[in-house]
Design a protein around this motif. Structure first.
Motif, PDB file in Angstrom:
ATOM      1  N   ALA A 122       0.827  -1.208   0.000  1.00 58.67           N
ATOM      2  CA  ALA A 122       0.000   0.000   0.000  1.00 58.67           C
ATOM      3  C   ALA A 122       0.862   1.259   0.000  1.00 58.67           C
ATOM      4  O   ALA A 122       0.567   2.230  -0.712  1.00 58.67           O
ATOM      5  CB  ALA A 122      -0.936  -0.009   1.213  1.00 58.67           C
ATOM      6  N   MET A 123       1.939   1.263   0.783  1.00 56.93           N
ATOM      7  CA  MET A 123       2.824   2.430   0.821  1.00 56.93           C
ATOM      8  C   MET A 123       3.502   2.660  -0.531  1.00 56.93           C
ATOM      9  O   MET A 123       3.612   3.801  -0.989  1.00 56.93           O
ATOM     10  CB  MET A 123       3.875   2.274   1.929  1.00 56.93           C
ATOM     11  CG  MET A 123       3.302   2.385   3.316  1.00 56.93           C
ATOM     12  SD  MET A 123       2.432   3.938   3.624  1.00 56.93           S
ATOM     13  CE  MET A 123       3.770   5.105   3.539  1.00 56.93           C
ATOM     14  N   LYS A 124       3.932   1.576  -1.169  1.00 54.76           N
ATOM     15  CA  LYS A 124       4.561   1.735  -2.494  1.00 54.76           C
ATOM     16  C   LYS A 124       3.547   2.276  -3.500  1.00 54.76           C
ATOM     17  O   LYS A 124       3.863   3.142  -4.318  1.00 54.76           O
ATOM     18  CB  LYS A 124       5.140   0.409  -2.976  1.00 54.76           C
ATOM     19  CG  LYS A 124       6.446   0.080  -2.304  1.00 54.76           C
ATOM     20  CD  LYS A 124       7.100  -1.140  -2.906  1.00 54.76           C
ATOM     21  CE  LYS A 124       8.407  -1.395  -2.173  1.00 54.76           C
ATOM     22  NZ  LYS A 124       9.221  -2.393  -2.809  1.00 54.76           N
ATOM     23  N   PHE A 125       2.310   1.769  -3.433  1.00 53.06           N
ATOM     24  CA  PHE A 125       1.261   2.250  -4.329  1.00 53.06           C
ATOM     25  C   PHE A 125       0.978   3.718  -4.077  1.00 53.06           C
ATOM     26  O   PHE A 125       0.885   4.523  -5.024  1.00 53.06           O
ATOM     27  CB  PHE A 125      -0.012   1.421  -4.167  1.00 53.06           C
ATOM     28  CG  PHE A 125      -1.165   1.931  -4.970  1.00 53.06           C
ATOM     29  CD1 PHE A 125      -1.196   1.731  -6.342  1.00 53.06           C
ATOM     30  CD2 PHE A 125      -2.198   2.630  -4.375  1.00 53.06           C
ATOM     31  CE1 PHE A 125      -2.249   2.226  -7.117  1.00 53.06           C
ATOM     32  CE2 PHE A 125      -3.253   3.118  -5.112  1.00 53.06           C
ATOM     33  CZ  PHE A 125      -3.278   2.922  -6.487  1.00 53.06           C
ATOM     34  N   LEU A 126       0.828   4.108  -2.827  1.00 54.68           N
ATOM     35  CA  LEU A 126       0.524   5.510  -2.496  1.00 54.68           C
ATOM     36  C   LEU A 126       1.686   6.421  -2.898  1.00 54.68           C
ATOM     37  O   LEU A 126       1.457   7.542  -3.354  1.00 54.68           O
ATOM     38  CB  LEU A 126       0.217   5.654  -1.013  1.00 54.68           C
ATOM     39  CG  LEU A 126      -1.107   5.021  -0.571  1.00 54.68           C
ATOM     40  CD1 LEU A 126      -1.247   5.061   0.945  1.00 54.68           C
ATOM     41  CD2 LEU A 126      -2.290   5.700  -1.235  1.00 54.68           C
ATOM     42  N   ASN A 127       2.904   5.958  -2.731  1.00 56.12           N
ATOM     43  CA  ASN A 127       4.061   6.753  -3.156  1.00 56.12           C
ATOM     44  C   ASN A 127       4.114   6.880  -4.679  1.00 56.12           C
ATOM     45  O   ASN A 127       4.616   7.872  -5.213  1.00 56.12           O
ATOM     46  CB  ASN A 127       5.362   6.175  -2.620  1.00 56.12           C
ATOM     47  CG  ASN A 127       5.532   6.466  -1.150  1.00 56.12           C
ATOM     48  OD1 ASN A 127       5.079   7.479  -0.646  1.00 56.12           O
ATOM     49  ND2 ASN A 127       6.183   5.547  -0.455  1.00 56.12           N
ATOM     50  N   TRP A 128       3.599   5.891  -5.380  1.00 58.35           N
ATOM     51  CA  TRP A 128       3.554   5.936  -6.834  1.00 58.35           C
ATOM     52  C   TRP A 128       2.448   6.892  -7.300  1.00 58.35           C
ATOM     53  O   TRP A 128       2.641   7.677  -8.219  1.00 58.35           O
ATOM     54  CB  TRP A 128       3.316   4.538  -7.383  1.00 58.35           C
ATOM     55  CG  TRP A 128       3.164   4.462  -8.876  1.00 58.35           C
ATOM     56  CD1 TRP A 128       4.133   4.634  -9.814  1.00 58.35           C
ATOM     57  CD2 TRP A 128       1.943   4.229  -9.586  1.00 58.35           C
ATOM     58  NE1 TRP A 128       3.605   4.502 -11.066  1.00 58.35           N
ATOM     59  CE2 TRP A 128       2.259   4.241 -10.957  1.00 58.35           C
ATOM     60  CE3 TRP A 128       0.649   3.968  -9.200  1.00 58.35           C
ATOM     61  CZ2 TRP A 128       1.300   4.042 -11.938  1.00 58.35           C
ATOM     62  CZ3 TRP A 128      -0.311   3.761 -10.173  1.00 58.35           C
ATOM     63  CH2 TRP A 128       0.024   3.803 -11.533  1.00 58.35           C
ATOM     64  N   VAL A 129       1.277   6.818  -6.632  1.00 55.50           N
ATOM     65  CA  VAL A 129       0.140   7.664  -6.998  1.00 55.50           C
ATOM     66  C   VAL A 129       0.394   9.124  -6.642  1.00 55.50           C
ATOM     67  O   VAL A 129       0.089  10.030  -7.416  1.00 55.50           O
ATOM     68  CB  VAL A 129      -1.165   7.163  -6.297  1.00 55.50           C
ATOM     69  CG1 VAL A 129      -2.294   8.143  -6.452  1.00 55.50           C
ATOM     70  CG2 VAL A 129      -1.558   5.807  -6.830  1.00 55.50           C
ATOM     71  N   ALA A 130       0.926   9.351  -5.452  1.00 57.81           N
ATOM     72  CA  ALA A 130       1.136  10.715  -4.980  1.00 57.81           C
ATOM     73  C   ALA A 130       2.553  10.852  -4.420  1.00 57.81           C
ATOM     74  O   ALA A 130       2.741  10.924  -3.205  1.00 57.81           O
ATOM     75  CB  ALA A 130       0.101  11.057  -3.921  1.00 57.81           C
ATOM     76  N   PRO A 131       3.549  10.880  -5.275  1.00 57.45           N
ATOM     77  CA  PRO A 131       4.926  10.977  -4.789  1.00 57.45           C
ATOM     78  C   PRO A 131       5.170  12.311  -4.072  1.00 57.45           C
ATOM     79  O   PRO A 131       4.624  13.331  -4.433  1.00 57.45           O
ATOM     80  CB  PRO A 131       5.771  10.866  -6.055  1.00 57.45           C
ATOM     81  CG  PRO A 131       4.868  11.211  -7.167  1.00 57.45           C
ATOM     82  CD  PRO A 131       3.478  10.903  -6.730  1.00 57.45           C
ATOM     83  N   GLY A 132       5.951  12.230  -3.037  1.00 53.94           N
ATOM     84  CA  GLY A 132       6.335  13.432  -2.334  1.00 53.94           C
ATOM     85  C   GLY A 132       5.374  13.904  -1.255  1.00 53.94           C
ATOM     86  O   GLY A 132       5.613  14.896  -0.606  1.00 53.94           O
ATOM     87  N   LEU A 133       4.263  13.223  -1.060  1.00 57.40           N
ATOM     88  CA  LEU A 133       3.335  13.641  -0.008  1.00 57.40           C
ATOM     89  C   LEU A 133       3.705  13.061   1.325  1.00 57.40           C
ATOM     90  O   LEU A 133       4.194  12.074   1.531  1.00 57.40           O
ATOM     91  CB  LEU A 133       1.901  13.240  -0.347  1.00 57.40           C
ATOM     92  CG  LEU A 133       1.247  14.066  -1.440  1.00 57.40           C
ATOM     93  CD1 LEU A 133      -0.176  13.587  -1.663  1.00 57.40           C
ATOM     94  CD2 LEU A 133       1.212  15.539  -1.090  1.00 57.40           C
TER      95      LEU A 133
END
Length: 133
Positions: A122-133
């Protein structure tokens, strides 16, 4: 509410410590550089399972006290958990706080391994969707 916080705070602390330790133990490279995000799924599963073991080593005694207290007839333990602890140690010894430890660890390793793998994905996906947040 406060009793719950007191009970679960150490559990979560050692759980996440175990996960971090499991990841760090597997991230060592020959040149001693830590590569944080390059763990494979089996390595994350191992670190998550280790986290579950650390968690339940701390969680079993309070969980045992809570179970005895909740299943006792009303009024049996007027002083709460202190009475439960005294009775358990007096009647069965300190080892009674770790009844079922093996079964709990057998369950804890795979369930926490899966949980932490889900967290990392989930963290990798979220970092891919919204990098830098």
């Amino acid at each position: 509410m406060a009793a719950r916080i007191i009970k679960v705070s150490p559990m979560f602390a050692v759980c996440f410590f175990g996960f971090g330790l499991g990841k760090r133990l597997q991230q060592r490279k020959p040149d001693d550089v830590l590569i944080v995000n390059d763990l494979s799924a089996p390595r994350i599963l191992f670190a998550g399972g280790l986290a579950g073991i650390f968690n339940w080593e701390v969680a079993i005694p309070p969980d045992m006290l809570t179970s005895h207290f909740q299943t006792a007839p009303p009024g049996k333990y007027p002083n709460g958990f202190r009475d439960v602890l005294r009775e358990l140690i007096r009647e069965e010894g300190a080892a009674s706080l770790y009844k079922g430890f093996t079964a709990v660890l057998i369950r804890a390793f795979p369930s926490n391994a899966a949980c932490f793998l889900g967290f990392e994905v989930a963290m990798k996906f979220l970092n891919w969707v919204a990098p830098g947040l």
